[in-house]
Design a protein around this motif. Structure first.
Motif, mmCIF file in Angstrom:
data_model
loop_
_atom_site.group_PDB
_atom_site.id
_atom_site.type_symbol
_atom_site.label_atom_id
_atom_site.label_comp_id
_atom_site.label_asym_id
_atom_site.label_seq_id
_atom_site.Cartn_x
_atom_site.Cartn_y
_atom_site.Cartn_z
ATOM 1 N N TYR A 16 -27.190 -48.113 14.279
ATOM 2 C CA TYR A 16 -25.790 -48.045 14.191
ATOM 3 C C TYR A 16 -25.174 -48.606 13.018
ATOM 4 O O TYR A 16 -24.076 -48.246 12.347
ATOM 5 N N THR A 17 -26.249 -49.834 12.638
ATOM 6 C CA THR A 17 -25.332 -50.521 11.421
ATOM 7 C C THR A 17 -25.658 -49.922 10.316
ATOM 8 O O THR A 17 -24.752 -50.028 9.120
ATOM 9 N N VAL A 18 -26.672 -49.135 10.142
ATOM 10 C CA VAL A 18 -26.965 -48.455 8.565
ATOM 11 C C VAL A 18 -26.142 -47.433 8.372
ATOM 12 O O VAL A 18 -25.443 -47.494 7.348
ATOM 13 N N PRO A 19 -25.841 -46.495 9.357
ATOM 14 C CA PRO A 19 -24.774 -45.432 9.223
ATOM 15 C C PRO A 19 -23.572 -46.157 8.901
ATOM 16 O O PRO A 19 -22.478 -45.480 8.251
ATOM 17 N N ALA A 20 -23.077 -47.268 9.714
ATOM 18 C CA ALA A 20 -21.679 -48.139 9.551
ATOM 19 C C ALA A 20 -21.630 -48.673 8.164
ATOM 20 O O ALA A 20 -20.515 -48.339 7.384
ATOM 21 N N ARG A 21 -22.584 -49.225 7.663
ATOM 22 C CA ARG A 21 -22.525 -49.456 6.108
ATOM 23 C C ARG A 21 -22.485 -48.528 4.822
ATOM 24 O O ARG A 21 -21.653 -48.651 4.174
ATOM 25 N N GLU A 22 -23.050 -47.443 5.389
ATOM 26 C CA GLU A 22 -22.913 -46.136 4.539
ATOM 27 C C GLU A 22 -21.423 -45.791 4.423
ATOM 28 O O GLU A 22 -20.908 -45.485 3.485
ATOM 29 N N PHE A 23 -20.997 -45.630 5.629
ATOM 30 C CA PHE A 23 -19.511 -45.129 5.822
ATOM 31 C C PHE A 23 -18.548 -46.036 5.190
ATOM 32 O O PHE A 23 -17.887 -45.753 4.360
ATOM 33 N N VAL A 98 -10.636 -44.247 12.752
ATOM 34 C CA VAL A 98 -11.910 -43.720 12.820
ATOM 35 C C VAL A 98 -12.615 -44.733 13.884
ATOM 36 O O VAL A 98 -12.333 -45.864 13.878
ATOM 37 N N ILE A 99 -13.164 -44.254 14.771
ATOM 38 C CA ILE A 99 -13.443 -44.717 16.052
ATOM 39 C C ILE A 99 -15.014 -44.804 15.976
ATOM 40 O O ILE A 99 -15.677 -43.810 16.085
ATOM 41 N N MET A 100 -15.473 -45.938 15.792
ATOM 42 C CA MET A 100 -16.978 -46.230 15.578
ATOM 43 C C MET A 100 -17.646 -46.634 16.969
ATOM 44 O O MET A 100 -16.867 -46.856 17.945
ATOM 45 N N VAL A 101 -18.789 -46.912 16.843
ATOM 46 C CA VAL A 101 -19.602 -47.439 18.215
ATOM 47 C C VAL A 101 -19.010 -48.643 18.491
ATOM 48 O O VAL A 101 -18.572 -49.667 17.777
ATOM 49 N N ASN A 130 -19.510 -40.160 16.004
ATOM 50 C CA ASN A 130 -20.519 -39.974 17.024
ATOM 51 C C ASN A 130 -22.101 -40.341 16.443
ATOM 52 O O ASN A 130 -22.777 -39.627 16.552
ATOM 53 N N THR A 131 -22.169 -41.572 16.068
ATOM 54 C CA THR A 131 -23.345 -42.097 15.274
ATOM 55 C C THR A 131 -24.494 -42.064 16.522
ATOM 56 O O THR A 131 -24.053 -42.603 17.693
ATOM 57 N N ALA A 132 -25.508 -41.618 16.067
ATOM 58 C CA ALA A 132 -26.725 -41.608 17.225
ATOM 59 C C ALA A 132 -26.378 -40.941 18.466
ATOM 60 O O ALA A 132 -26.863 -41.441 19.464
ATOM 61 N N PHE A 161 -14.593 -34.536 15.825
ATOM 62 C CA PHE A 161 -15.680 -35.410 16.177
ATOM 63 C C PHE A 161 -16.501 -35.227 15.188
ATOM 64 O O PHE A 161 -16.833 -34.019 14.332
ATOM 65 N N ALA A 162 -17.270 -36.181 14.325
ATOM 66 C CA ALA A 162 -17.908 -36.242 13.304
ATOM 67 C C ALA A 162 -19.283 -36.987 13.567
ATOM 68 O O ALA A 162 -19.370 -38.044 14.221
ATOM 69 N N GLU A 163 -20.457 -36.246 13.165
ATOM 70 C CA GLU A 163 -21.648 -37.051 13.260
ATOM 71 C C GLU A 163 -22.218 -38.057 12.399
ATOM 72 O O GLU A 163 -22.880 -38.773 12.385
ATOM 73 N N GLU A 164 -21.601 -37.676 11.162
ATOM 74 C CA GLU A 164 -21.993 -38.535 9.812
ATOM 75 C C GLU A 164 -20.800 -39.188 9.088
ATOM 76 O O GLU A 164 -19.647 -38.462 9.318
ATOM 77 N N GLY A 165 -20.817 -40.199 8.595
ATOM 78 C CA GLY A 165 -19.496 -40.845 7.665
ATOM 79 C C GLY A 165 -19.090 -39.931 6.755
ATOM 80 O O GLY A 165 -17.904 -39.997 6.515
ATOM 81 N N VAL A 166 -20.081 -39.217 6.198
ATOM 82 C CA VAL A 166 -19.418 -38.553 4.968
ATOM 83 C C VAL A 166 -18.666 -37.387 5.591
ATOM 84 O O VAL A 166 -17.604 -37.203 5.002
#
Length: 179
Positions: A16-23, A98-101, A130-132, A161-166
């Motif tokens: 969860y943290t790695v994709p959040a930091r990328e976003f 944006v709604i994250m985990v 929708n991370t992971a 609904f997005a699967e990735e931050g980009v």
């Protein structure tokens, strides 16, 4: 663009943290402002760090009983009396959401934003990141609500609904006409 991010203040796994930091880095590099719950802990801290390190602005909206956890060094920090006032301030300061985990607080914020949009009280874009696969069950529930007539507007008009931050950021920029 002022992008409000709802997410957890808990310390979470790297998935969860790695994709959040990328976003967050994408937000900062894009010159966007993060509007968030103001906490300097957990995923909220990860996102704020990423935005700030990439050159973005931070606008925090904390609440009195959590003010001791507020991030020092934010560009702006508002402290509200209660959670209802906090949500109102977040809504007032955001161009998009944006709604994250997250846990029950994140879910509360997300459903309120969607309910207000459903009733036409705002028209700003809302992305569920929708991370992971975290929100797979919620996505399925929303699809069932739509299929069984519980939503008076199409689900695609309420939330993306997005699967990735980009993909999330691309959608927001497209909606704002900056892409």
């Amino acid at each position: 663009m002022n992008i409000c991010v709802f997410c957890s203040a808990s310390d979470l796994d790297d998935r969860y943290t790695v994709p959040a930091r990328e976003f967050a880095g994408l937000l900062g590099k894009g010159g966007h402002t993060l509007v968030w719950g103001g906490s300097d802990s957990g995923l909220m801290k990860v996102v704020a760090d990423g935005v700030q390190e990439a050159g973005g602005r931070l606008v925090g909206v904390s609440v009195e009983f959590l003010a001791h956890l507020a991030r020092p060094g934010a560009d702006e920090m508002v402290v509200t009396r209660d959670l209802a006032e906090r949500k109102a301030q977040l809504l007032a300061r955001a161009d998009a959401f944006v709604i994250m985990v997250g846990g029950s607080g994140t879910l509360d914020e997300a459903t309120e934003i969607l309910e207000l949009k459903k009733h036409g009280l705002h028209a700003r874009p809302v992305v569920l990141l929708n991370t992971a696969g975290f929100y797979d069950g919620l996505k399925e529930q929303f699809q069932r609500m739509e299929a069984e007539g519980f939503l008076p507007v199409p689900l695609t008009e309420l939330v993306f609904f997005a699967e990735e931050g980009v993909g999330a950021l691309a959608y927001l920029e497209e909606q704002a006409g900056t892409r």
